[in-house]
Design an enzyme around this catalytic site. Sequence first.
Site, PDB file in Angstrom:
ATOM      1  N   ASP A  66       0.881  -1.168   0.000  1.00 38.68           N
ATOM      2  CA  ASP A  66       0.000   0.000   0.000  1.00 38.68           C
ATOM      3  C   ASP A  66       0.918   1.217   0.000  1.00 38.68           C
ATOM      4  OD1 ASP A  66      -1.703   2.117   0.527  1.00 38.68           O
ATOM      5  OD2 ASP A  66      -2.471   1.313   2.420  1.00 38.68           O
ATOM      6  N   LYS A 119       2.738  11.639  -3.656  1.00 39.13           N
ATOM      7  CA  LYS A 119       1.883  10.754  -4.462  1.00 39.13           C
ATOM      8  C   LYS A 119       0.964  11.565  -5.372  1.00 39.13           C
ATOM      9  CE  LYS A 119      -1.454   6.940  -3.805  1.00 39.13           C
ATOM     10  NZ  LYS A 119      -2.026   6.026  -2.787  1.00 39.13           N
ATOM     11  N   GLU A 162      -6.879   0.165  -4.800  1.00 38.04           N
ATOM     12  CA  GLU A 162      -6.930   0.085  -3.339  1.00 38.04           C
ATOM     13  C   GLU A 162      -8.275  -0.480  -2.845  1.00 38.04           C
ATOM     14  OE1 GLU A 162      -5.874   4.074  -2.177  1.00 38.04           O
ATOM     15  OE2 GLU A 162      -3.840   3.856  -2.942  1.00 38.04           O
ATOM     16  N   ASP A 194     -12.688   5.257   2.135  1.00 38.03           N
ATOM     17  CA  ASP A 194     -11.269   5.397   2.481  1.00 38.03           C
ATOM     18  C   ASP A 194     -10.948   6.843   2.846  1.00 38.03           C
ATOM     19  OD1 ASP A 194      -8.492   5.538   2.591  1.00 38.03           O
ATOM     20  OD2 ASP A 194      -8.166   4.354   0.788  1.00 38.03           O
TER      21      ASP A 194
HETATM   22  P1  ADP Z   1      -2.980   7.573   3.488  1.00 33.50           P
HETATM   23  O1  ADP Z   1      -3.789   6.457   2.915  1.00 33.50           O
HETATM   24  O2  ADP Z   1      -3.336   8.912   2.921  1.00 33.50           O
HETATM   25  O3  ADP Z   1      -1.521   7.316   3.426  1.00 33.50           O
HETATM   26  P2  ADP Z   1      -3.654   6.769   6.226  1.00 33.50           P
HETATM   27  O4  ADP Z   1      -4.730   5.816   5.905  1.00 33.50           O
HETATM   28  O5  ADP Z   1      -2.390   6.217   6.754  1.00 33.50           O
HETATM   29  O6  ADP Z   1      -3.366   7.760   5.020  1.00 33.50           O
HETATM   30  O7  ADP Z   1      -4.261   7.805   7.281  1.00 33.50           O
HETATM   31  C1  ADP Z   1      -3.506   8.784   7.893  1.00 33.50           C
HETATM   32  C2  ADP Z   1      -4.442   9.663   8.691  1.00 33.50           C
HETATM   33  O8  ADP Z   1      -5.085   8.887   9.706  1.00 33.50           O
HETATM   34  C3  ADP Z   1      -3.734  10.811   9.402  1.00 33.50           C
HETATM   35  O9  ADP Z   1      -4.495  12.013   9.244  1.00 33.50           O
HETATM   36  C4  ADP Z   1      -3.753  10.357  10.854  1.00 33.50           C
HETATM   37  O10 ADP Z   1      -3.748  11.467  11.757  1.00 33.50           O
HETATM   38  C5  ADP Z   1      -5.058   9.615  10.916  1.00 33.50           C
HETATM   39  N1  ADP Z   1      -5.158   8.682  12.050  1.00 33.50           N
HETATM   40  C6  ADP Z   1      -4.342   7.657  12.346  1.00 33.50           C
HETATM   41  N2  ADP Z   1      -4.727   7.055  13.489  1.00 33.50           N
HETATM   42  C7  ADP Z   1      -5.823   7.726  13.923  1.00 33.50           C
HETATM   43  C8  ADP Z   1      -6.691   7.608  15.057  1.00 33.50           C
HETATM   44  N3  ADP Z   1      -6.489   6.668  16.000  1.00 33.50           N
HETATM   45  N4  ADP Z   1      -7.715   8.485  15.175  1.00 33.50           N
HETATM   46  C9  ADP Z   1      -7.929   9.442  14.245  1.00 33.50           C
HETATM   47  N5  ADP Z   1      -7.140   9.611  13.160  1.00 33.50           N
HETATM   48  C10 ADP Z   1      -6.094   8.773  13.006  1.00 33.50           C
HETATM   49 MG    MG Z   2      -4.475   4.852   2.039  1.00 33.67          MG
END
Ligand code: ADP
Ligand code: MG
Length: 363
Positions: A9, A72, A171, A193
């Site tokens: 991912d 990205k 995804e 998502d």
């Molecule tokens: P991407 O797919 O864009 O790489 P992610 O799916 O990894 O992103 O999500 C990252 C986001 O999730 C960030 O904004 C982070 O602050 C938020 N996040 C991660 N854990 C938590 C949580 N426990 N509660 C709320 N938001 C969260």
């Molecule tokens: Mg993602």
Amino acid sequence: MSRVVLGIDLGTTNSLAAVYREGKPTVVADPKTGSRVCPSVLQTAEDGRLVVGEEAKAARVERARDTLYSFKRFMGRGAADVEAQSKDVSYAVFAGADGVPRMRLGARAVSAPEASSLVLKELKRRAEAALGVPVEHAVVTVPAYFDDAARQATRDAATLAGLEALRIINEPTAACVAYGLGKKEDGVFAVYDFGGGTFDVSVLKVTDGVYRVLSTAGDVRLGGDDVDDALAKVFLREAAVRGEVSPRLFEAARTEAERVKTALSAAESATARVVVPEHGVRYERVVRRAELEALAGPFVDRTIKLVRRALKDADVSAADVSAVVLVGGSTRMPIVRRAVEKEFGKPGRLDLDPDEVVALGAA
Ligand code: ADP
Ligand code: MG
């Protein structure tokens, strides 16, 4: 010996890899630190060394000018897109002689596929250390809305990292595969998502084990980062910062806002502290979940409007959707879970970790 294939991912905010072993997919953790997720952040250190992941994210404030993130969004883009896209980021983006955008990373200028390849290389390195075997193949996921150029850029990034991309898959498809949706029976599924910088929702139809994306809707400028920014602004207002807010102070407030936001997904209240002595800032206060939800609400509402659009474009009703899969870190927020349940009339699936589900499906 059977070959190892990483399911990757490659996220805007975070990336991770999983591998299929002994009949099930497992996330590959960095054997050195135990971390399962690698922030998609690159940096050149003081001595010119390249830093990838957690360490780069941690020094993002001090080394703001030497740090790349959210690259990205430049995948598959041309020079014409540079101006609009570069407004969101603090690093320099410019058009290369070949018409491909380049980003300033210390003494070098890297393209988005090159930047992504450095994250993929780090995932490959961690996997090889964890598994003790060379890894040369991968299945890499991309958003359903990625066009051919962005998919090719992802393939190029894998090649540059020394990984042959056996498949580039969507995804949301990976998320459905991870849950085994459509394995036993046909159906219509939704994947919601909500990540760090982007939101997308897809409606998929599975017929005889074949996945088809019926529709996808989203916003590449809507994510958990918006909630962090909103909370950081509250902190700065209440801290009564005099004069201009420096980038360093704003980043300090943002970093604390993200920490508090994350804590409030599990707790009803959390204490925020922003201490930046050189700005005379020494701020502390308790934040209740309800306050955070008042700030997050408008962003969540925007995701629900996009859900309605995706359903309409797919020509299905919420009741036709037999399961909703929650993906992305921001779906850990209780307000998001409530909104999704209300809209679909059923709770979103979250038996798998929303941060890991895409990589697990790819594996
Ligand atoms: P991407 O797919 O864009 O790489 P992610 O799916 O990894 O992103 O999500 C990252 C986001 O999730 C960030 O904004 C982070 O602050 C938020 N996040 C991660 N854990 C938590 C949580 N426990 N509660 C709320 N938001 C969260
Ligand atoms: Mg993602």
